[in-house]
Write a protein that holds these residues in place. Structure first.
Motif, PDB file in Angstrom:
ATOM      1  N   THR A   1      41.576  48.970  28.230  1.00  0.00           N
ATOM      2  CA  THR A   1      40.342  48.543  27.570  1.00  0.00           C
ATOM      3  C   THR A   1      39.892  47.189  28.096  1.00  0.00           C
ATOM      4  O   THR A   1      38.723  46.992  28.434  1.00  0.00           O
ATOM      5  N   SER A   2      40.823  46.261  28.184  1.00  0.00           N
ATOM      6  CA  SER A   2      40.509  44.924  28.696  1.00  0.00           C
ATOM      7  C   SER A   2      40.078  44.992  30.148  1.00  0.00           C
ATOM      8  O   SER A   2      39.115  44.338  30.546  1.00  0.00           O
ATOM      9  N   ALA A   3      40.802  45.766  30.950  1.00  0.00           N
ATOM     10  CA  ALA A   3      40.466  45.882  32.371  1.00  0.00           C
ATOM     11  C   ALA A   3      39.045  46.412  32.533  1.00  0.00           C
ATOM     12  O   ALA A   3      38.263  45.885  33.329  1.00  0.00           O
ATOM     13  N   PHE A   4      38.698  47.446  31.770  1.00  0.00           N
ATOM     14  CA  PHE A   4      37.352  48.017  31.837  1.00  0.00           C
ATOM     15  C   PHE A   4      36.308  46.979  31.433  1.00  0.00           C
ATOM     16  O   PHE A   4      35.321  46.761  32.137  1.00  0.00           O
ATOM     17  N   LEU A   5      36.526  46.337  30.292  1.00  0.00           N
ATOM     18  CA  LEU A   5      35.567  45.349  29.782  1.00  0.00           C
ATOM     19  C   LEU A   5      35.324  44.240  30.791  1.00  0.00           C
ATOM     20  O   LEU A   5      34.173  43.942  31.141  1.00  0.00           O
ATOM     21  N   PHE A   6      36.394  43.611  31.270  1.00  0.00           N
ATOM     22  CA  PHE A   6      36.239  42.469  32.158  1.00  0.00           C
ATOM     23  C   PHE A   6      35.665  42.879  33.513  1.00  0.00           C
ATOM     24  O   PHE A   6      34.870  42.144  34.095  1.00  0.00           O
ATOM     25  N   ALA A   7      36.030  44.054  34.014  1.00  0.00           N
ATOM     26  CA  ALA A   7      35.487  44.512  35.297  1.00  0.00           C
ATOM     27  C   ALA A   7      33.985  44.785  35.191  1.00  0.00           C
ATOM     28  O   ALA A   7      33.210  44.371  36.059  1.00  0.00           O
ATOM     29  N   VAL A   8      33.580  45.478  34.136  1.00  0.00           N
ATOM     30  CA  VAL A   8      32.152  45.800  33.962  1.00  0.00           C
ATOM     31  C   VAL A   8      31.323  44.522  33.837  1.00  0.00           C
ATOM     32  O   VAL A   8      30.274  44.379  34.477  1.00  0.00           O
ATOM     33  N   LEU A   9      31.799  43.580  33.037  1.00  0.00           N
ATOM     34  CA  LEU A   9      31.015  42.363  32.822  1.00  0.00           C
ATOM     35  C   LEU A   9      31.026  41.444  34.039  1.00  0.00           C
ATOM     36  O   LEU A   9      30.014  40.808  34.328  1.00  0.00           O
ATOM     37  N   ALA A  10      32.131  41.392  34.771  1.00  0.00           N
ATOM     38  CA  ALA A  10      32.149  40.598  35.997  1.00  0.00           C
ATOM     39  C   ALA A  10      31.195  41.197  37.023  1.00  0.00           C
ATOM     40  O   ALA A  10      30.463  40.483  37.707  1.00  0.00           O
TER      41      ALA A  10
END
Length: 156
Positions: free
Chosen positions: A32-41
């Motif tokens: 979940t964190s990986a997805f969130l941070f990748a999408v926003l970056a």
């Protein structure tokens, strides 16, 4: 053949080592964190650096439309506001991935930014509220510590 052992070691080629390292990183960070941070970056980098011109130009038009109406009290031009949001998303996305101890703080700040984005899309009635609201909710979920890597009863 690639063999990944239970102790997170690996045997085989360099590719096997890279796969094992990536698996370990994703497991520790949490999907979940990986997805969130990748999408926003990714989204923030296009706001800040214009590497996909069509999308960047569309975002610039949106920021031109709503910055004076919704965020005019900040006294920033639409271009400056867009770059500031973009740099913040990139910095927080990278910090969330690279600094595991900063993950919840980064997600908390991103939740605030995304709450502003959700409010903006609601105020502008442009029909683009759902993605911002979804990512805001995901940010709150990670900030609260409920992603898989920080769950209270998680076992290795």
């Amino acid at each position: 053949a690639i063999t990944i052992t239970a102790d997170r070691g690996y045997s085989g080629s360099r590719a096997a080592g890279a796969v094992a390292a990536a698996w370990t990183w994703a497991h520790q960070l949490g999907a979940t964190s990986a997805f969130l941070f990748a999408v926003l970056a990714f989204a923030g980098s296009n706001k800040a650096f214009n590497y996909i011109p069509d999308i960047h130009n569309e975002l610039a038009e949106q920021f031109e439309a709503f910055t004076p109406v919704v965020w005019g009290f900040l006294g920033l031009s639409a271009a400056t506001f867009m770059k500031a949001v973009g740099f913040a998303e990139v910095a927080l996305g990278v910090a969330g991935v690279a600094l595991p101890g900063a993950k919840r703080v980064a997600a908390s700040i991103l939740a605030c930014i995304l709450a502003g984005a959700t409010y903006t899309h609601l105020a502008m009635e442009d029909g683009r509220t759902a993605p911002a609201a979804f990512l805001c909710g995901l940010s709150v979920y990670v900030a609260a510590g409920y992603d898989q890597s920080t769950a209270p009863n998680k076992r290795d």
